[in-house]
Structure formats: C-alpha cells, structure tokens
Design an enzyme around this catalytic site. Structure first.
Site, PDB file in Angstrom:
ATOM      1  N   HIS A  60      42.624   9.482 -33.989  1.00  0.00           N
ATOM      2  CA  HIS A  60      42.716   9.978 -35.538  1.00  0.00           C
ATOM      3  C   HIS A  60      43.895   9.729 -35.914  1.00  0.00           C
ATOM      4  O   HIS A  60      44.416   9.096 -37.002  1.00  0.00           O
ATOM      5  CB  HIS A  60      41.973  11.551 -35.307  1.00  0.00           C
ATOM      6  CG  HIS A  60      42.359  12.155 -36.993  1.00  0.00           C
ATOM      7  ND1 HIS A  60      41.913  11.466 -38.241  1.00  0.00           N
ATOM      8  CD2 HIS A  60      43.015  13.241 -37.174  1.00  0.00           C
ATOM      9  CE1 HIS A  60      42.291  12.506 -38.992  1.00  0.00           C
ATOM     10  NE2 HIS A  60      43.046  13.232 -38.472  1.00  0.00           N
ATOM     11  N   HIS A  85      50.711  14.881 -37.135  1.00  0.00           N
ATOM     12  CA  HIS A  85      50.249  15.633 -38.202  1.00  0.00           C
ATOM     13  C   HIS A  85      49.325  16.776 -37.688  1.00  0.00           C
ATOM     14  O   HIS A  85      49.360  17.782 -38.377  1.00  0.00           O
ATOM     15  CB  HIS A  85      49.638  14.935 -39.572  1.00  0.00           C
ATOM     16  CG  HIS A  85      48.021  14.500 -39.125  1.00  0.00           C
ATOM     17  ND1 HIS A  85      47.788  13.375 -38.445  1.00  0.00           N
ATOM     18  CD2 HIS A  85      47.130  15.175 -39.566  1.00  0.00           C
ATOM     19  CE1 HIS A  85      46.480  13.139 -38.533  1.00  0.00           C
ATOM     20  NE2 HIS A  85      45.727  14.367 -39.200  1.00  0.00           N
ATOM     21  N   GLU A  89      49.314  22.273 -35.596  1.00  0.00           N
ATOM     22  CA  GLU A  89      48.168  23.088 -35.921  1.00  0.00           C
ATOM     23  C   GLU A  89      47.138  23.269 -34.646  1.00  0.00           C
ATOM     24  O   GLU A  89      46.783  24.327 -34.472  1.00  0.00           O
ATOM     25  CB  GLU A  89      47.555  22.342 -37.003  1.00  0.00           C
ATOM     26  CG  GLU A  89      46.534  23.387 -37.745  1.00  0.00           C
ATOM     27  CD  GLU A  89      45.921  22.933 -38.956  1.00  0.00           C
ATOM     28  OE1 GLU A  89      46.038  21.753 -39.231  1.00  0.00           O
ATOM     29  OE2 GLU A  89      44.846  23.557 -39.135  1.00  0.00           O
ATOM     30  N   ASP A  90      47.044  22.142 -33.805  1.00  0.00           N
ATOM     31  CA  ASP A  90      45.999  22.355 -33.039  1.00  0.00           C
ATOM     32  C   ASP A  90      46.516  22.360 -31.569  1.00  0.00           C
ATOM     33  O   ASP A  90      45.689  22.333 -30.578  1.00  0.00           O
ATOM     34  CB  ASP A  90      45.103  20.993 -33.100  1.00  0.00           C
ATOM     35  CG  ASP A  90      44.453  21.050 -34.596  1.00  0.00           C
ATOM     36  OD1 ASP A  90      44.501  22.097 -34.964  1.00  0.00           O
ATOM     37  OD2 ASP A  90      44.014  19.699 -34.825  1.00  0.00           O
ATOM     38  N   ASP A 151      44.961  11.520 -44.219  1.00  0.00           N
ATOM     39  CA  ASP A 151      44.128  12.185 -43.349  1.00  0.00           C
ATOM     40  C   ASP A 151      42.789  12.193 -43.766  1.00  0.00           C
ATOM     41  O   ASP A 151      41.730  12.193 -43.196  1.00  0.00           O
ATOM     42  CB  ASP A 151      44.890  13.652 -43.124  1.00  0.00           C
ATOM     43  CG  ASP A 151      44.135  14.513 -41.935  1.00  0.00           C
ATOM     44  OD1 ASP A 151      43.595  13.775 -41.064  1.00  0.00           O
ATOM     45  OD2 ASP A 151      44.051  15.793 -42.400  1.00  0.00           O
ATOM     46  N   ASP A 271      25.721  -4.738 -64.769  1.00  0.00           N
ATOM     47  CA  ASP A 271      26.638  -6.203 -65.173  1.00  0.00           C
ATOM     48  C   ASP A 271      27.694  -5.821 -66.154  1.00  0.00           C
ATOM     49  O   ASP A 271      28.223  -6.763 -66.931  1.00  0.00           O
ATOM     50  CB  ASP A 271      25.573  -7.332 -65.604  1.00  0.00           C
ATOM     51  CG  ASP A 271      24.692  -6.745 -67.101  1.00  0.00           C
ATOM     52  OD1 ASP A 271      24.764  -5.502 -67.217  1.00  0.00           O
ATOM     53  OD2 ASP A 271      23.866  -7.427 -67.748  1.00  0.00           O
TER      54      ASP A 271
HETATM   55 MN    MN Z   1      43.840  15.241 -39.208  1.00  0.00          MN
END
Ligand code: MN
Length: 738
Positions: A60, A85, A89-90, A151, A271
């Site tokens: 990712h 990124h 956070e994770d 993202d 069209d």
């Molecule tokens: Mn992300």
C-alpha cells in the site's frame, strides 16, 4: 494458507523498483538514499501487517508513493512521506523517529497526515469539520493533501476486499469530498478515476452496463469522429500543424450523472463527446495558434456563438487552459471541439504536476515550490467555497463576533456569547422553535450552551417542541428573543382559543349565556387578569371548571353563591388538586417494515421490499427510508453518518416479538438520543416506539422493541442500563406479544 515468504520478498522489491522508475525525473544519489531509507523504515514497521486482501501491508505505501511520484509529480520529500504515511498512525514509529531519521519537514507532513486521517476516517465526520481541519493543515504543507488524495485513490483501487457496507461508505465519501478536491487542485485524471471507482461500488450494475455499452458503441463513435475531422485534418496539415486528435467520451461517471440528472437513457448521452485537437507549439505562439485552429474548424462547421469558451486568455481558477467551441456537424448533432496546446493538455490532465516539464533550466525543487504555492493560491482565490473560510476570516481576530459552521459547512456569523438556541433561530425560526438541543463538534450540548468560533453546530429538533418561557434566559440575539416572545404569545392565543371553546360548551350545558358579564364574573372568581388568561388556564387544565358549582344560573347569568364557595374550600383542603403534568413529551418512533409505525418511504427513490435500504433521521419529517443507491444517499451517508440507521425489510424466516420496556432515569438532553442509538445502531434491534415523559428532572419512558428471543432482550437491557443517566430498565410483561 501457506505464504511463500521468499516470493513475497521478491515481489516487494520488484514493486519498490517500479516506484523508483516511475518518478518523473531521475534522482540524485542522496535522494535515492533518502527514499531507500523511508522504504526500509516502512517495510520494517509494517512487516507483520497485512491488508484486508491478505497482501503484505507494504504494497500500500509503495503504491501510494508511486501515485504521488507518477501521477501527481511530487519530489523526494513527497515520495518519502508517502512511503511513511501510515507508520506513525499504525505502528510503533513516532514523530520523533521521523524527525531524527528524516527531518523537520517530513515530521510536519507525517503529522498532518496522521491528524487528517483521524478526521477523514471517523464515521461521524461531517464536511465542515473536514474542510476546517484540512485548511488548518494546509497552512503547513499542501503535500499533506496531495498524499492523502493518493492514499484514497489507492484505497479506492483496492476496495474489492472490503465488506459491502464499508465500500459504500468509502465510495460515498470519495465522491463527496475527494473527487471535488482533486478537481479543485486541477488533478483531472485522479478526479475522474475517483468518480468512476465510486460509481463502480455504489452502482455496480449500472456501472457495468455503461462500461459495456461504451465498448459496444466505440466503433460508431470512431467512424463519426473520422468523418467529422477529415476536412479539418487536411487543412491543418496544409498549414503545417503538428497535431493529434482525441475523441474522448465522457467518463462513466459523467454519463451516469447525466442520465440521472436529465432523466435520459444511455442512448441519449453516449455520443455526446468532445473532440480534442492538441497541437505542438512554442509557448509564445500558443494563443495565436489556438485561434488559427479555431478558424479552420469554423470554416467547415457552423459554431454556436453562445458556446465559445476562451480559457486561454483567462484560465480557470484551477489552472485549466483551453479553447472550447461547439459546432454543428453534418448529421445535425452539436459537437464540442476543444483546442489546446500539448502543454495545456498535460496541465489539464495532470494538474500543475505537469508544470515542471515546461520550465527547463530552473532547479526542479524550486519549480515544485512554486507549483505548491500556486495550488495554495488556487485554494485561496475562490471565495465561494468553504475551503477559504478560515484563512480569509482569521477567526480569532474578530473578538466581538463568532464564526460557526453548519453540518454542511456553511459559515454563520453570530454575536459573541450566542448559544446553540441562538444558532437554531439563526438557521430558521422553525428550527429554533423546535430545537431540543444541539451537537457541537459532535457532542451533545443543551440549548443554553455558549458557542465558540470554529464550532460546528448541528441542531436537534423535535416536532413536539415549542418555545418555552425560560428560553429567554439564555437567548442572546435579538432575533431569537423576538421570535420566542412572538411564539409564546401566538401559542398562548391558540391555546386560549381552545379554552374558550371548552368554556363555551360548559356554558351551553349550564344554560349560561356567553356574555362578557359572565366572563368577567369568572375572571374575578378564578383570580385571573384577563379573558385570554382565563381561557388559557382552562385549556391548560389549570382552572378546574367543576368549581363553577359555586354559581347558580339565573336567566343565563352566573350568580355566585357564597355558602357553596366556603364548602368547596373545605373540600379542597382535604384533597389538594394535582398539578397537571407539563407536556414535555418527546416521542420518537422508529419503525421497520410495518406500516403502522412512524416512517415514510423517501420519494426520491421509492424503495420497495427487497431493495437495499437505510433509514435517515430527518430534521422535520421523521425517519425516511432510502435505497442505498438513492441519488441522495451519497450526501446523506457521508455527511450525516450519525443520522443514518440500519433498515431492512421484513424477513419471513426471522420471527420477532414485541417487548415493552419501562425505564426511569435522570432527565438529560442527550438521553433519548443515546437510548435510540443503543437500540438502533449498537444492538441491531428494531425499535417500534419510544416515548418518555419528564418531570422535575426525572424521566420515565417506554420503549417498544422487536427482539428475537430472551437472550437478545437481556443483552439489550444490559446495554440500556449502561447509558449515563438511566436508573432502571424493566420489562413490562402485559404488553408482550401484543
Ligand atoms: Mn494509507
């Protein structure tokens, strides 16, 4: 399932090298080292994580970095931050780590990304708040928003592995916020892809339908374009133009959108497309060449003078440059022709990222800075949009006024000291009159809550609510005070007229004439100031008309009998009259499929049994049932997630029983809401009815719910008991299975 870790490792490295190659220019050795370091940090931090699809998580950030490099055109810092990124956070990586390893700038951007993701991904996030937060971060570094867009784009590209509910939410959000944002930033390709992907998940059937129809009709279109362009092509060649012709259909999304808005079929839309003539030209000749091409086109086809757009002399706010004209084709069809140079075309597709290519000689990094500055300028220049509010107003500088936002992101100006009630009246006098509380920055507050600049305010209303005397204690604005007073007077007059009717009937029964002399007699007897007062108190039950026994009737006239009055007073001492309960009942009814409950089927999408539906709590109209693919669903779900309730049609297999629960507690503005929330969202229980009555800060309420069995019920009871303010919850047996 066994994972071949060695193969995975090779794949990760392959993708990483793909990222390096995708960058719009070659990197110096030092830059390569930075990118490699970011990759190593991210790889290590995410090493035990996998995406929903089962793939290694690192795919990712690599993909996001690749979008950032290739499709947005950001530099080393952007790539480094994109790789990192999700780390803070994770994972265990901290902002301090980022600063030590990379630098201050990187820390700032990652910090912005971490904060902004909390805002964006929160299920109750509302647009105004998002824009506000986004703006606050904007002032730090525009790259935060660009990386966030990348993202989101990658998440949309990989949305398949999410559950349906999540897909709908993410797709709705994307359509509502990210696509317009990309559009604003001039990232046309990203905007189009975001829209198309959103549609793919929101309307899979229609999406596939349009895609396949586009494929089937492509030969017809190509033939038309070739025939249309033939004379123009010859002439352009004669004039020694180097050019390219693109006949581009609208995107799947814009075709779908047109079908919806104009209520037409695919055949009416497919069209309608633009023919684009892209010519090579030195910068200084771009404009004159555009008009030269225009002149050739209109030599062959009659232009519509109302449809000439010159965005070369005056480019659009997002940087778009092009010359558009609409001409009549030999088959009698209007065709839009877009004339633009190669540079303009790349700009239109890629946004300012394309800029650096055309500014050779200057240092790349400084080009990038000027591009970022330009984007900021774009964001700041357009005053009709919520995006500029904060920057333009510099909230804190205005001390005598406060600026607050509606859930839609509209800005409202109020005098300092204004309360949520003032805000409600500011929106609309009816909203004010029916206001029962408010949510300020998603938290429930009472009517008397004082607002601050930057607050986002959502008014909660109930049809049963009416203006109250004590509101005058905390309404600050002249508008609110005047409306409350008028409403109180109006209400009193209305109630009084009911009282007058009651009295008229009473008089008729007693054979008393309805004359002012008799009314005056009663005013004196009941010790009230005016006839209106008398009627009002009769209607409110504050005057006991049975006390008129103290009168005798003679020729239609009331005559007071002293002895009877004394006797009545003695009786009164024995049993004091009960004060009537003030009617402050707020009834909320949430129904499921059964018609007798208080919900309506939304007219915009007319759901029928079997449709995928949800309920939406409206401000004035109770609960509306919408189809998930309702044209309004996107906005409702992305902006008002907290007002969306699960809904479904009755299923024959699942038998549900109605249970009535009685509860008591301490009165609180948010209580009804909390209880409703527990029942409808947490528990997935269908609530048939909720009513409560409060008196002197204590409330008693009833709720009727449909549960499948006693286990189900006891979980619900436990949950309800845990709501703040709730004292007791008891099952009322007599009403079961009614
Ligand atoms: Mn992300």
């Amino acid at each position: 399932m066994k994972v071949d870790l060695e193969a995975e490792k090779r794949e990760i490295l392959r993708r990483y090298r793909g990222l390096l190659r995708s960058s719009s220019r070659s990197h110096t050795a030092a830059e390569k080292k930075q990118i490699r370091k970011a990759f190593d940090v991210a790889l290590e931090a995410h090493k035990d994580m996998r995406r929903k699809s089962g793939e290694p998580y690192i795919y990712h950030p690599i993909a996001v970095a690749r979008i950032v490099a290739q499709e947005i055109g950001l530099d080393t810092t952007g790539i480094v931050c994109a790789l990192l990124h999700d780390t803070v956070e994770d994972t265990y990586v901290t902002l301090d780590d980022i600063e030590t390893l990379f630098g201050k700038k990187e820390r700032q951007i990652i910090d912005g990304l971490t904060k902004i993701s909390g805002v964006f991904d929160h299920s109750t996030s509302a647009q105004a708040e998002n824009f506000r937060k986004m703006l606050l971060t904007l002032s730090d570094d525009i790259r935060v928003i660009l990386i966030k867009l990348a993202d989101r784009l990658h998440n949309m590209r990989t949305l398949d592995s999410m559950v349906r509910e999540k897909q709908l939410k993410i797709a709705s959000e994307t359509l509502f916020m990210y696509a317009p944002l990309a559009h604003r930033l001039g990232l046309y390709n990203i905007k189009t892809e975001l829209e198309d992907l959103s549609l793919k998940y929101k309307e899979p059937v229609q999406y596939e339908d349009i895609v396949s129809k586009l494929q089937k009709t492509s030969a017809v279109r190509t033939r038309f374009i070739n025939r249309f362009m033939l004379p123009i092509k010859r002439e352009l060649e004669k004039e020694k133009f180097k050019f390219e012709i693109k006949g581009r259909t609208k995107s799947v999304f814009s075709i779908w959108n047109k079908m919806q808005v104009k209520k037409v079929s695919f055949e009416d839309v497919y069209d309608v497309f633009a023919i684009r003539i892209i010519y090579d030209s030195p910068l200084e000749k771009e404009k004159s060449q555009a008009w030269k091409v225009y002149s050739i086109v209109t030599d062959f086809y009659q232009p519509n003078p109302d449809r000439l757009r010159d965005w070369i002399s005056i480019p659009k706010a997002n940087g778009y440059e092009s010359l558009h004209t609409t001409v009549m084709s030999p088959t009698g069809k209007w065709v839009e022709v877009q004339v633009r140079s190669r540079r303009m075309d790349e700009l239109a597709e890629k946004g300012y990222a394309a800029h650096w290519k055309y500014k050779e000689g200057e240092a790349v990094e400084s080009n990038l800075d000027s591009w970022l500055a330009q984007i900021r300028e774009v964001l700041e220049s357009d005053s009709e949009n919520a995006l500029d509010f904060i920057d333009n107003f510099k909230l804190n500088l205005f001390s005598e006024e406060i600026y607050v936002f509606t859930p839609n992101g509209d800005l409202k100006t109020l005098p300092k000291g204004s309360t949520s009630l003032d805000f409600a009246f500011h929106i609309h006098s009816q909203v004010g009159s029916q206001c029962i509380g408010a949510k300020v920055n998603h938290k429930l507050v009472p009517l008397s809550h004082e607002l601050k600049s930057g607050d986002q305010v959502e008014v909660l209303t109930s049809k049963k609510q009416t203006p109250k005397e004590d509101w005058l204690n905390f309404a600050v604005t002249a508008r609110a005070r005047q409306k409350i007073k008028t409403a109180l007077k109006e209400e009193k007059k209305m109630i009084a007229s009911e009282g007058k009717e009651i009295l008229r009937r009473k008089f008729r029964n007693m054979k008393v004439d309805f004359l002012s002399i008799n009314i005056t007699e009663l005013e004196r007897f009941f010790k009230v100031d005016s006839a209106t007062d008398l009627y009002y108190k009769i209607a409110r039950g504050k005057i006991d008309l049975s006390k008129m026994k103290a009168f005798e009737v003679q020729n239609g006239r009331l005559e007071l009998v002293k002895s009877k009055v004394v006797k009545q007073q003695e009786e009164e001492e024995e049993k004091p009259t009960l004060t009537p309960v003030v009617n402050s009942k707020d009834t909320l009814l949430i129904g499921d499929q059964k018609q007798e409950f208080d919900f309506t089927l939304a007219k915009c999408c007319n759901p029928i049994p079997g449709d995928d539906v949800f309920g939406f709590i409206t401000i004035h109209d109770g609960i509306k049932i919408h189809r998930v693919n309702c044209p309004n669903a996107t906005e409702l779900m992305s902006n008002y997630a907290y007002r969306v309730i699960k809904a479904r049609w009755a299923s024959k297999e699942l038998v549900e029983f109605e249970v009535k629960l009685k509860f008591t507690g301490i009165d609180d503005v948010g209580l009804v809401h909390n209880i409703t929330n527990i029942i409808s969202s947490d528990m997935n229980v269908n609530m048939k009815g909720l009513s409560f009555e409060s008196n002197d800060g204590i409330f008693e309420g009833d709720v009727r719910v449909l549960v499948t069995d006693t286990d189900h019920l006891s979980v619900l009871v436990d949950k309800l008991k845990s709501v703040d303010g709730v004292l007791t919850v008891d099952r009322v047996d007599s009403d079961v299975f009614s």
